[in-house]
Design a protein around this motif. Sequence first.
Motif, PDB file in Angstrom:
ATOM      1  N   ASP A 216      30.559  41.576  49.954  1.00 35.29           N
ATOM      2  CA  ASP A 216      30.289  41.938  48.655  1.00 35.29           C
ATOM      3  C   ASP A 216      29.991  40.311  48.944  1.00 35.29           C
ATOM      4  OD1 ASP A 216      31.236  43.947  48.363  1.00 35.29           O
ATOM      5  OD2 ASP A 216      33.259  42.895  48.153  1.00 35.29           O
ATOM      6  N   VAL A 217      30.418  38.739  49.124  1.00 33.91           N
ATOM      7  CA  VAL A 217      29.277  37.944  48.824  1.00 33.91           C
ATOM      8  C   VAL A 217      28.059  38.574  49.487  1.00 33.91           C
ATOM      9  CG1 VAL A 217      29.352  35.311  49.788  1.00 33.91           C
ATOM     10  CG2 VAL A 217      31.654  36.822  49.380  1.00 33.91           C
ATOM     11  N   SER A 218      27.474  38.543  50.505  1.00 31.61           N
ATOM     12  CA  SER A 218      26.227  38.818  50.705  1.00 31.61           C
ATOM     13  C   SER A 218      25.550  39.370  49.427  1.00 31.61           C
ATOM     14  CB  SER A 218      26.122  39.501  52.370  1.00 31.61           C
ATOM     15  OG  SER A 218      26.429  38.454  53.371  1.00 31.61           O
ATOM     16  N   HIS A 219      25.952  40.201  48.941  1.00 27.41           N
ATOM     17  CA  HIS A 219      25.531  41.148  48.236  1.00 27.41           C
ATOM     18  C   HIS A 219      25.288  40.428  46.397  1.00 27.41           C
ATOM     19  CE1 HIS A 219      24.476  44.266  45.186  1.00 27.41           C
ATOM     20  NE2 HIS A 219      24.865  44.127  44.996  1.00 27.41           N
ATOM     21  N   GLU A 220      26.556  39.617  46.737  1.00 27.32           N
ATOM     22  CA  GLU A 220      26.675  38.704  44.998  1.00 27.32           C
ATOM     23  C   GLU A 220      25.692  37.497  45.409  1.00 27.32           C
ATOM     24  OE1 GLU A 220      28.052  39.418  42.275  1.00 27.32           O
ATOM     25  OE2 GLU A 220      28.784  41.486  43.067  1.00 27.32           O
ATOM     26  N   VAL A 262      29.315  30.493  44.954  1.00 26.90           N
ATOM     27  CA  VAL A 262      29.308  30.122  46.423  1.00 26.90           C
ATOM     28  C   VAL A 262      30.882  28.850  45.521  1.00 26.90           C
ATOM     29  CG1 VAL A 262      28.587  27.432  47.710  1.00 26.90           C
ATOM     30  CG2 VAL A 262      27.122  29.381  47.012  1.00 26.90           C
ATOM     31  N   ALA A 263      31.088  28.426  44.646  1.00 20.79           N
ATOM     32  CA  ALA A 263      32.413  27.928  44.317  1.00 20.79           C
ATOM     33  C   ALA A 263      33.577  28.693  44.247  1.00 20.79           C
ATOM     34  CB  ALA A 263      32.605  27.018  43.122  1.00 20.79           C
ATOM     35  N   ASP A 264      33.460  30.050  43.531  1.00 28.05           N
ATOM     36  CA  ASP A 264      34.310  31.184  43.709  1.00 28.05           C
ATOM     37  C   ASP A 264      34.779  31.445  45.549  1.00 28.05           C
ATOM     38  OD1 ASP A 264      34.426  30.792  40.624  1.00 28.05           O
ATOM     39  OD2 ASP A 264      33.917  33.676  41.035  1.00 28.05           O
ATOM     40  N   VAL A 265      33.867  31.467  46.170  1.00 29.30           N
ATOM     41  CA  VAL A 265      34.226  32.003  47.430  1.00 29.30           C
ATOM     42  C   VAL A 265      34.323  30.969  48.112  1.00 29.30           C
ATOM     43  CG1 VAL A 265      33.118  32.298  49.863  1.00 29.30           C
ATOM     44  CG2 VAL A 265      32.161  32.989  47.784  1.00 29.30           C
ATOM     45  N   GLN A 372      41.440  43.215  42.278  1.00 31.32           N
ATOM     46  CA  GLN A 372      40.243  43.005  44.094  1.00 31.32           C
ATOM     47  C   GLN A 372      39.194  42.297  43.938  1.00 31.32           C
ATOM     48  OE1 GLN A 372      40.129  47.199  44.921  1.00 31.32           O
ATOM     49  NE2 GLN A 372      42.299  46.993  44.849  1.00 31.32           N
ATOM     50  N   ARG A 373      38.764  41.412  44.613  1.00 30.65           N
ATOM     51  CA  ARG A 373      37.534  40.681  44.889  1.00 30.65           C
ATOM     52  C   ARG A 373      36.404  41.832  44.330  1.00 30.65           C
ATOM     53  NH1 ARG A 373      39.862  37.512  50.186  1.00 30.65           N
ATOM     54  NH2 ARG A 373      41.249  36.623  48.985  1.00 30.65           N
ATOM     55  N   PHE A 374      35.308  41.205  43.597  1.00 32.40           N
ATOM     56  CA  PHE A 374      33.959  41.778  43.122  1.00 32.40           C
ATOM     57  C   PHE A 374      34.485  43.122  42.600  1.00 32.40           C
ATOM     58  CE2 PHE A 374      33.162  38.935  47.411  1.00 32.40           C
ATOM     59  CZ  PHE A 374      31.983  37.851  46.541  1.00 32.40           C
ATOM     60  N   GLY A 391      36.720  36.195  38.821  1.00 30.29           N
ATOM     61  CA  GLY A 391      37.945  35.390  38.358  1.00 30.29           C
ATOM     62  C   GLY A 391      39.008  35.493  38.108  1.00 30.29           C
ATOM     63  N   LEU A 392      39.126  37.420  38.441  1.00 29.91           N
ATOM     64  CA  LEU A 392      40.764  37.351  37.699  1.00 29.91           C
ATOM     65  C   LEU A 392      41.159  37.442  39.099  1.00 29.91           C
ATOM     66  CD1 LEU A 392      41.113  40.359  35.544  1.00 29.91           C
ATOM     67  CD2 LEU A 392      41.805  37.993  35.930  1.00 29.91           C
ATOM     68  N   ALA A 393      40.865  37.783  40.646  1.00 31.36           N
ATOM     69  CA  ALA A 393      41.008  37.578  41.688  1.00 31.36           C
ATOM     70  C   ALA A 393      41.674  36.210  41.857  1.00 31.36           C
ATOM     71  CB  ALA A 393      39.999  37.762  42.392  1.00 31.36           C
ATOM     72  N   ILE A 394      40.734  35.460  41.710  1.00 28.41           N
ATOM     73  CA  ILE A 394      40.205  33.511  41.562  1.00 28.41           C
ATOM     74  C   ILE A 394      42.076  33.379  41.344  1.00 28.41           C
ATOM     75  CG2 ILE A 394      40.014  31.808  41.656  1.00 28.41           C
ATOM     76  CD1 ILE A 394      37.652  32.387  42.131  1.00 28.41           C
ATOM     77  N   SER A 395      42.476  33.291  40.088  1.00 31.61           N
ATOM     78  CA  SER A 395      43.111  33.729  38.591  1.00 31.61           C
ATOM     79  C   SER A 395      44.824  33.819  39.478  1.00 31.61           C
ATOM     80  CB  SER A 395      42.639  33.773  37.760  1.00 31.61           C
ATOM     81  OG  SER A 395      42.225  33.474  36.718  1.00 31.61           O
ATOM     82  N   ARG A 396      44.605  35.105  39.540  1.00 33.94           N
ATOM     83  CA  ARG A 396      46.092  35.419  40.632  1.00 33.94           C
ATOM     84  C   ARG A 396      46.684  35.187  42.003  1.00 33.94           C
ATOM     85  NH1 ARG A 396      48.073  41.831  42.013  1.00 33.94           N
ATOM     86  NH2 ARG A 396      48.562  41.672  39.745  1.00 33.94           N
ATOM     87  N   ASP A 397      45.460  34.845  42.717  1.00 39.39           N
ATOM     88  CA  ASP A 397      45.327  33.192  44.160  1.00 39.39           C
ATOM     89  C   ASP A 397      46.432  32.274  43.348  1.00 39.39           C
ATOM     90  OD1 ASP A 397      44.793  35.591  45.980  1.00 39.39           O
ATOM     91  OD2 ASP A 397      43.179  34.689  46.074  1.00 39.39           O
TER      92      ASP A 397
END
Length: 437
Positions: A216-220, A262-265, A372-374, A391-397
């Motif tokens: 997913d990161v590669s795709h984004e 990149v910042a999100d990852v 869930q991520r992406f 965004g929401l995945a990071i917020s829950r983490d």
Amino acid sequence: MGVLALFQVMHSMALRDLEERGAMAVQRMAQDIERSGMAGAVRTQVPPFYLLQVVDAQGRVIAAGRDLEGRPPMDDLRPERSGQVAYRITEVPGQESPVFLAAQRLDAPDGVRYLLAAGPIQDMEKAAQTFGIFVSVMIPVVLVLVWWIVWASVGHALAPFALMRRELSQITGGAMNRRVTVPDTDDEVAELAKAINVTLDRLQKFVEAQRRFVADVSHELRSPLTALRTQLEVALVHPEDEDWPAVARAALDDADRLQKVVADVLTIAKLEAGIRAEREPVDLGALARAEATDRPRRVPVHVQVRDVARPLIINGSRTQLVRVLTNLLDNAERHAESEIRLNVYRDGDEAVLEVADDGEGIPPEDRERVFQRFQRLPEGRRRDTQGSGLGLAISRDIAVAHGGSLVADESEQGGALLILRLPLRDPAPSTPEPSRR
């Protein structure tokens, strides 16, 4: 050690048997003397005590069996009390082997008499020799047998471990879908195999999640990079016909998108690695007001902080909490039709922050999937094609890292309701906020 103990037991049993027979022999001698005096030869029928003598207090032999006629006293063993029997192993002249001697004192009318009865201990010596031969032969046999039993038992006990080792080698070689064999036994080995399979299940899920994450990161990252490269290549084909400020702005937009992904990852990687950010007391109500008014938005944000007299102080990372608030407000702004409501209140020992919009809302079956991520719902992709779905995945983490939670529900207006719960630094009991669903 066990063999020596066995020999000692057998030797003790043989001595006790001789003592019992010796006591019986001298007692029968005493009975014969009491009945017939010293007339006739001294005799007894208790084998192997056939060496018999009667000795007076001065040590003179006054009667003897046929085997000791004319012989001196066999021994100077003299019991002190009448009827007492004493024992001794001694040498008797004329006998090839030592003898076991039993002596009893007899107080007769004509004086003290000592009754001596002895028997060779050849049988006991032969038994000892036989036992020694038996031990010398049997010890190697027993050792070999014990070694074989131990080897077979250990091999049988370790067989499941050897099988698990081979299967784990195949699994670590790339067969992640395989599992170790669970023995048909209700013991610790079976429990270990089950625990290994549970661990392998979790490891497989983790690896698959990491693979999906990397894909997913590669795709984004590939999409903005491809767009950026295409724009620059097209612009360079006919540079004299291009609006270079417009090209630069488009390239800057793609660079901003790349920087955000990149910042999100990196944020997710830090949270997964357990890197603990600096914590400090944070007033959640004040932080919510500040972030709601930080920049103008497409729709108004109405902030309501209840129980102002008691600030909702939590112990957390201000930077990470600002990130959560920004993500929740950006998500609400993306879907809201006319307004966003931000409510902050106390619920027992927790601080609760709710962000509600009046948009189309989140279907019940998708309220977990949005974290869930992406993962982006079709409505979100339609409204914002530049989002990464992190965004929401990071917020829950971040909420979980602070000991809290983040869930999705339905707002009063029918839109989405995101509920953030965080533990208070100094909890104080209060009446829970009534539900606004």
